[in-house]
Write an enzyme that holds these catalytic residues in place. Structure first.
Site, PDB file in Angstrom:
ATOM      1  N   ASP A   9      50.318  46.129  57.967  1.00  0.00           N
ATOM      2  CA  ASP A   9      51.281  46.292  59.145  1.00  0.00           C
ATOM      3  C   ASP A   9      51.102  47.835  59.369  1.00  0.00           C
ATOM      4  O   ASP A   9      51.128  48.659  58.872  1.00  0.00           O
ATOM      5  CB  ASP A   9      52.757  46.111  58.964  1.00  0.00           C
ATOM      6  CG  ASP A   9      53.691  46.302  60.138  1.00  0.00           C
ATOM      7  OD1 ASP A   9      54.364  45.443  60.291  1.00  0.00           O
ATOM      8  OD2 ASP A   9      53.466  47.157  61.078  1.00  0.00           O
ATOM      9  N   ASP A 104      50.077  44.525  65.568  1.00  0.00           N
ATOM     10  CA  ASP A 104      49.844  45.512  64.688  1.00  0.00           C
ATOM     11  C   ASP A 104      50.121  44.804  63.252  1.00  0.00           C
ATOM     12  O   ASP A 104      50.286  45.448  62.377  1.00  0.00           O
ATOM     13  CB  ASP A 104      50.624  46.472  64.628  1.00  0.00           C
ATOM     14  CG  ASP A 104      52.114  46.786  64.421  1.00  0.00           C
ATOM     15  OD1 ASP A 104      52.674  45.646  64.039  1.00  0.00           O
ATOM     16  OD2 ASP A 104      52.489  47.644  63.720  1.00  0.00           O
ATOM     17  N   GLU A 105      50.095  43.418  63.255  1.00  0.00           N
ATOM     18  CA  GLU A 105      50.672  43.138  61.788  1.00  0.00           C
ATOM     19  C   GLU A 105      49.818  41.707  61.619  1.00  0.00           C
ATOM     20  O   GLU A 105      49.567  40.795  62.444  1.00  0.00           O
ATOM     21  CB  GLU A 105      51.940  42.723  62.034  1.00  0.00           C
ATOM     22  CG  GLU A 105      52.659  42.260  60.762  1.00  0.00           C
ATOM     23  CD  GLU A 105      54.005  41.787  61.203  1.00  0.00           C
ATOM     24  OE1 GLU A 105      54.665  41.113  60.573  1.00  0.00           O
ATOM     25  OE2 GLU A 105      54.586  41.981  62.419  1.00  0.00           O
TER      26      GLU A 105
HETATM   27  N1  DCP Z   1      57.689  47.158  69.639  1.00  0.00           N
HETATM   28  C1  DCP Z   1      58.186  47.020  70.744  1.00  0.00           C
HETATM   29  N2  DCP Z   1      59.682  46.606  70.784  1.00  0.00           N
HETATM   30  C2  DCP Z   1      60.298  46.427  69.505  1.00  0.00           C
HETATM   31  C3  DCP Z   1      59.677  46.505  68.391  1.00  0.00           C
HETATM   32  C4  DCP Z   1      58.188  46.673  68.365  1.00  0.00           C
HETATM   33  O1  DCP Z   1      57.956  47.184  71.618  1.00  0.00           O
HETATM   34  N3  DCP Z   1      61.713  46.287  69.471  1.00  0.00           N
HETATM   35  C5  DCP Z   1      56.236  47.341  69.376  1.00  0.00           C
HETATM   36  C6  DCP Z   1      56.171  48.914  69.296  1.00  0.00           C
HETATM   37  C7  DCP Z   1      55.644  49.003  67.860  1.00  0.00           C
HETATM   38  C8  DCP Z   1      54.755  47.791  67.748  1.00  0.00           C
HETATM   39  O2  DCP Z   1      55.496  46.871  68.419  1.00  0.00           O
HETATM   40  O3  DCP Z   1      54.594  50.072  67.802  1.00  0.00           O
HETATM   41  C9  DCP Z   1      54.633  47.119  66.236  1.00  0.00           C
HETATM   42  O4  DCP Z   1      56.065  46.959  65.851  1.00  0.00           O
HETATM   43  P1  DCP Z   1      56.401  47.223  64.230  1.00  0.00           P
HETATM   44  O5  DCP Z   1      57.698  46.447  64.140  1.00  0.00           O
HETATM   45  O6  DCP Z   1      55.304  46.842  63.533  1.00  0.00           O
HETATM   46  O7  DCP Z   1      56.943  48.686  64.390  1.00  0.00           O
HETATM   47  P2  DCP Z   1      55.868  50.032  64.195  1.00  0.00           P
HETATM   48  O8  DCP Z   1      54.740  49.686  64.089  1.00  0.00           O
HETATM   49  O9  DCP Z   1      56.244  50.900  65.255  1.00  0.00           O
HETATM   50  O10 DCP Z   1      56.717  50.692  63.110  1.00  0.00           O
HETATM   51  P3  DCP Z   1      56.537  50.181  61.655  1.00  0.00           P
HETATM   52  O11 DCP Z   1      56.006  51.571  60.892  1.00  0.00           O
HETATM   53  O12 DCP Z   1      57.884  50.210  60.994  1.00  0.00           O
HETATM   54  O13 DCP Z   1      55.734  49.032  61.505  1.00  0.00           O
HETATM   55 MG    MG Z   2      53.967  48.269  62.497  1.00  0.00          MG
END
Ligand code: DCP
Ligand code: MG
Length: 393
Positions: A9, A104-105
């Site tokens: 992730d 991203d996962e």
């Molecule tokens: N995303 C979004 N709205 C949300 C959750 C996520 O638009 N409620 C988008 C933005 C994030 C991406 O999806 O960058 C990936 O989600 P993640 O939950 O993996 O969050 P991040 O990668 O940003 O942070 P983390 O380091 O916690 O994975």
């Molecule tokens: Mg993420």
């Protein structure tokens, strides 16, 4: 034989892309989402902003109040999508078994490539290094013998790290036991409240619970799901992405039609066909799309996300009819079509079981499957569904 599963992730994905492409943002609180003076929410934020309490899905106004020094950036999906494609290319270098979960996962089953690349820890570090080298972005990796545990592990690995779940059973049970029940896969707000009110606060409460009491509280299937998870058991396999990108069906009329009621009925029939193909393939859909070709051959498409993934006819009808109702009948209609896209395997059904908003969906799905079964046996015209949008109507 136990499998070796990685869950990868990306860290603060959208924000990390922004910080990479604009060095002046590095080390600073960055919030990607709606501007603070508008309605709308935070998509994500850099770890610098998380220290102030900013989180995904929080209203941007609130985020601004918590962290007024943050730089707000509007999302640029194209750039994130491009990065995502390149990340998945890297993952595919390490295993043919890559299951994308989101932008991203992903899960990787590396059981078959251990001889090639070394143990899972080694693969995790090679993989992170290659993503760093090719994309200059931080990724975290969780390692375990099943998906549920690998996902928990990647949360523990964040940011920019690797975490391997303990292999020893006592250690694992102890680690799980200290978690809140809300951290378990499939436990949403509603089920969490019900569990907590009944005294199940920690996962250890589930581990020690009297099974019949839990069954009484949440039903047989969800109870089994929770007990399995509380001991770290999860039998889902890493699955390749669904090959089929969309399912659709359209019809061209012998003569152009301008009667909305007739068009609605035609649309409903198409929705039911799309729905039954979706279910027959064991898929769920995220997006509904309609297509209209006017008498002058001009063609439009309109699409919208369902509120959650679905596979029943009623939900498809509901959204297709709504999309259609928003279009003025400027001229008569030559062709009408409906489709569903962003398909996923119908494998997370337990997860939906107990969430209130999903009980209606489950009912809809059950009715749709019953109709499928009857039609299979007795032919397509054995049942007319009429124009109902919900099994209870
Ligand atoms: N995303 C979004 N709205 C949300 C959750 C996520 O638009 N409620 C988008 C933005 C994030 C991406 O999806 O960058 C990936 O989600 P993640 O939950 O993996 O969050 P991040 O990668 O940003 O942070 P983390 O380091 O916690 O994975
Ligand atoms: Mg993420």
């Amino acid at each position: 034989m136990r499998r070796s599963i990685l869950h990868i992730d990306m860290d603060a994905f959208y924000a990390a892309v922004e910080q990479r492409d604009n060095p002046s943002l590095r080390g600073r609180p960055v919030i990607v989402g709606s501007p603070p003076d508008r309605r709308g929410v935070v998509a994500t934020c850099s770890y610098e902003a998380r220290r102030f309490g900013v989180r995904s899905a929080m209203p941007s106004r609130e985020a601004f109040r918590l962290c007024p020094t943050a730089v707000f950036i509007k999302p640029d999906m194209q750039r994130y999508q491009e990065a995502s494609v390149r990340i998945f290319k890297v993952l595919e270098c390490f295993s043919p078994l890559v299951e994308p979960i989101s932008i991203d996962e992903a899960f990787l089953d590396v059981s078959g490539v251990l001889r090639l690349f070394g143990n899972p820890e080694n693969i995790a570090s090679l993989l992170r290094r290659q993503i760093r080298a090719e994309l200059d972005l931080p990724a975290s990796v969780g390692i375990a013998h099943n998906k549920f545990l690998a996902k928990l592990a990647s949360e523990k690995a964040k940011p920019d790290g690797v975490f391997k779940m303990p292999e020893q059973r006592e250690q694992l049970i102890d680690l799980l036991g200290r978690m809140g029940v809300g951290e378990l896969w499939g436990v949403g707000k509603v089920s969490r409240r019900i569990l907590e009110q009944a005294g199940f606060l920690k996962v250890s409460d589930l581990q020690r619970s009297d099974r019949s009491r839990l069954v009484k509280l949440v039903g047989e299937r969800f109870a089994a799901h929770l007990i399995n998870l509380s001991f770290g058991e999860d039998s889902r396999e890493v699955e390749l992405p669904v090959a089929e990108k969309s399912i659709s069906k359209e019809t061209t009329f012998d003569e152009d039609v301008d009667n909305r009621q007739f068009l609605n009925a035609a649309l409903c029939d198409l929705c039911d066909e799309v729905g039954s193909r979706l279910r027959a393939q064991g898929l769920m859909a995220h997006v509904c799309r309609i297509k209209i070709r006017w008498s002058d051959f001009n063609t439009i498409t309109r699409q919208q996300h369902f509120l959650s993934e679905i596979c029943d006819d009623f939900s498809i009808r509901e959204l297709a009819l709504e999309l259609f109702s928003r279009e003025k009948l400027r001229s008569s209609v030559r062709l009408i079509g409906v489709g569903v896209t962003e398909l996923v395997r119908d494998q997370d059904e337990q997860m939906l079981l107990f969430q209130e908003e999903n009980q209606e969906l489950k009912k809809r799905e059950k009715v749709s499957r019953t109709v499928d079964a009857i039609r299979d046996k007795l032919g397509d015209n054995a049942i007319m569904r009429g124009s109902r949008l919900s099994p209870g109507d």
